[in-house]
Design a protein around this motif. Structure first.
Motif, PDB file in Angstrom:
ATOM      1  N   VAL A 174       0.845  -1.208   0.000  1.00 15.98           N
ATOM      2  CA  VAL A 174       0.000   0.000   0.000  1.00 15.98           C
ATOM      3  C   VAL A 174       0.877   1.253   0.000  1.00 15.98           C
ATOM      4  O   VAL A 174       0.653   2.192  -0.779  1.00 15.98           O
ATOM      5  CB  VAL A 174      -0.945  -0.003   1.214  1.00 15.98           C
ATOM      6  N   LEU A 175       1.888   1.263   0.855  1.00 19.36           N
ATOM      7  CA  LEU A 175       2.802   2.409   0.923  1.00 19.36           C
ATOM      8  C   LEU A 175       3.562   2.592  -0.387  1.00 19.36           C
ATOM      9  O   LEU A 175       3.811   3.723  -0.817  1.00 19.36           O
ATOM     10  CB  LEU A 175       3.784   2.235   2.075  1.00 19.36           C
ATOM     11  N   PHE A 176       3.929   1.487  -1.035  1.00 19.14           N
ATOM     12  CA  PHE A 176       4.647   1.574  -2.308  1.00 19.14           C
ATOM     13  C   PHE A 176       3.789   2.240  -3.382  1.00 19.14           C
ATOM     14  O   PHE A 176       4.281   3.079  -4.147  1.00 19.14           O
ATOM     15  CB  PHE A 176       5.070   0.175  -2.765  1.00 19.14           C
ATOM     16  N   VAL A 177       2.513   1.845  -3.444  1.00 19.14           N
ATOM     17  CA  VAL A 177       1.599   2.446  -4.428  1.00 19.14           C
ATOM     18  C   VAL A 177       1.462   3.946  -4.176  1.00 19.14           C
ATOM     19  O   VAL A 177       1.529   4.754  -5.107  1.00 19.14           O
ATOM     20  CB  VAL A 177       0.224   1.755  -4.383  1.00 19.14           C
ATOM     21  N   VAL A 178       1.285   4.326  -2.914  1.00 15.67           N
ATOM     22  CA  VAL A 178       1.148   5.747  -2.572  1.00 15.67           C
ATOM     23  C   VAL A 178       2.428   6.507  -2.903  1.00 15.67           C
ATOM     24  O   VAL A 178       2.394   7.610  -3.467  1.00 15.67           O
ATOM     25  CB  VAL A 178       0.799   5.913  -1.077  1.00 15.67           C
ATOM     26  N   ALA A 179       3.580   5.915  -2.578  1.00 16.86           N
ATOM     27  CA  ALA A 179       4.870   6.577  -2.799  1.00 16.86           C
ATOM     28  C   ALA A 179       5.159   6.810  -4.274  1.00 16.86           C
ATOM     29  O   ALA A 179       5.879   7.742  -4.630  1.00 16.86           O
ATOM     30  CB  ALA A 179       5.996   5.758  -2.171  1.00 16.86           C
ATOM     31  N   THR A 208      17.397   0.180  -7.537  1.00 14.16           N
ATOM     32  CA  THR A 208      17.567   0.065  -6.087  1.00 14.16           C
ATOM     33  C   THR A 208      16.427   0.669  -5.280  1.00 14.16           C
ATOM     34  O   THR A 208      16.171   0.233  -4.151  1.00 14.16           O
ATOM     35  CB  THR A 208      18.886   0.724  -5.647  1.00 14.16           C
ATOM     36  N   SER A 209      15.736   1.672  -5.834  1.00 18.80           N
ATOM     37  CA  SER A 209      14.707   2.377  -5.064  1.00 18.80           C
ATOM     38  C   SER A 209      13.280   2.050  -5.492  1.00 18.80           C
ATOM     39  O   SER A 209      12.347   2.379  -4.767  1.00 18.80           O
ATOM     40  CB  SER A 209      14.923   3.891  -5.164  1.00 18.80           C
ATOM     41  N   VAL A 210      13.128   1.431  -6.667  1.00 14.55           N
ATOM     42  CA  VAL A 210      11.774   1.136  -7.152  1.00 14.55           C
ATOM     43  C   VAL A 210      11.589  -0.357  -7.432  1.00 14.55           C
ATOM     44  O   VAL A 210      10.730  -1.007  -6.840  1.00 14.55           O
ATOM     45  CB  VAL A 210      11.450   1.965  -8.417  1.00 14.55           C
TER      46      VAL A 210
END
Length: 202
Positions: free
Chosen positions: A56-61, A102-104
């Motif tokens: 959920v946090l990944f989608v928002v980010a 590395t970040s996505v």
């Protein structure tokens, strides 16, 4: 870990049997005292919950604005992927690929992989190619460097505060929480429980 499992100590190579451990207990080497295994409480459920929260946090980010800049009346919003695209357009394609991986990509693969492995195990089922997927997740884990990317953002923000007003977006808070949630999920995961459940379904 199954009863009387033979384990070689990583420090002194002593081969010894490790009994079943209750939650929160650990087994140490009889020769050097190295921790051979530590049983974690409710590993599957806790890690799965953190994985869902991480998704959920990944989608928002990656959906909402990351940072907004107000420079002399010109208002600009950026997203996480905007930074990757900007680096590529400026000719720093190597750096843009590193940031993207590395970040996505690595955090996304980690989260999806954990979800793919843990959800069926919670329902007492073995997903297809569980061993391969789980090993792959463990291999790519060192490539997840979201905290390094976040540190770079903070340094840039400090330098830009003298030239523009910077407004943190919802995505940057989600990204920050994602760093802690993913680290927490890694800490609560007990690989021995995963392999033990896999053996039961073999």
């Amino acid at each position: 870990m199954t009863k009387n499992t033979l384990v070689a100590c990583h420090e002194c190579d002593l081969l010894q049997r490790v009994p079943n451990l209750s939650a929160g207990r650990k087994a140490v080497c009889r020769r050097c005292g190295y921790v051979l295994h530590q049983s974690k409480r409710d590993s599957i459920n806790r890690t799965l919950s953190l994985t869902i929260a991480g998704l959920v946090l990944f989608v928002v980010a990656n959906t909402f604005p990351f940072l907004a800049f107000d420079m002399k009346g010109q208002f600009t919003q950026t997203t996480l992927l905007t930074g990757v695209v900007s680096l590529y357009q400026q000719g720093m394609w190597g750096l843009s690929i590193v940031v993207l991986i590395t970040s996505v990509l690595v955090p996304l693969v980690q989260l999806l992989g954990l979800f793919y492995v843990l959800l069926p195990l919670k329902m007492n089922r073995a997903p297809y190619k569980l061993a391969h997927v789980f090993r792959f997740i463990q291999h790519i884990q060192p490539w997840g460097m979201m905290e390094v990317f976040m540190l770079g953002i903070l340094v840039s923000v400090v330098k830009l505060t003298a030239m523009a007003s910077i407004i943190p977006g919802l995505a940057i808070w989600s990204f920050t929480l994602l760093i802690f949630v993913l680290a927490w999920a890694t800490a609560t995961l007990d690989p021995h429980v995963v392999w033990e459940k896999l053996d039961k379904h073999a």
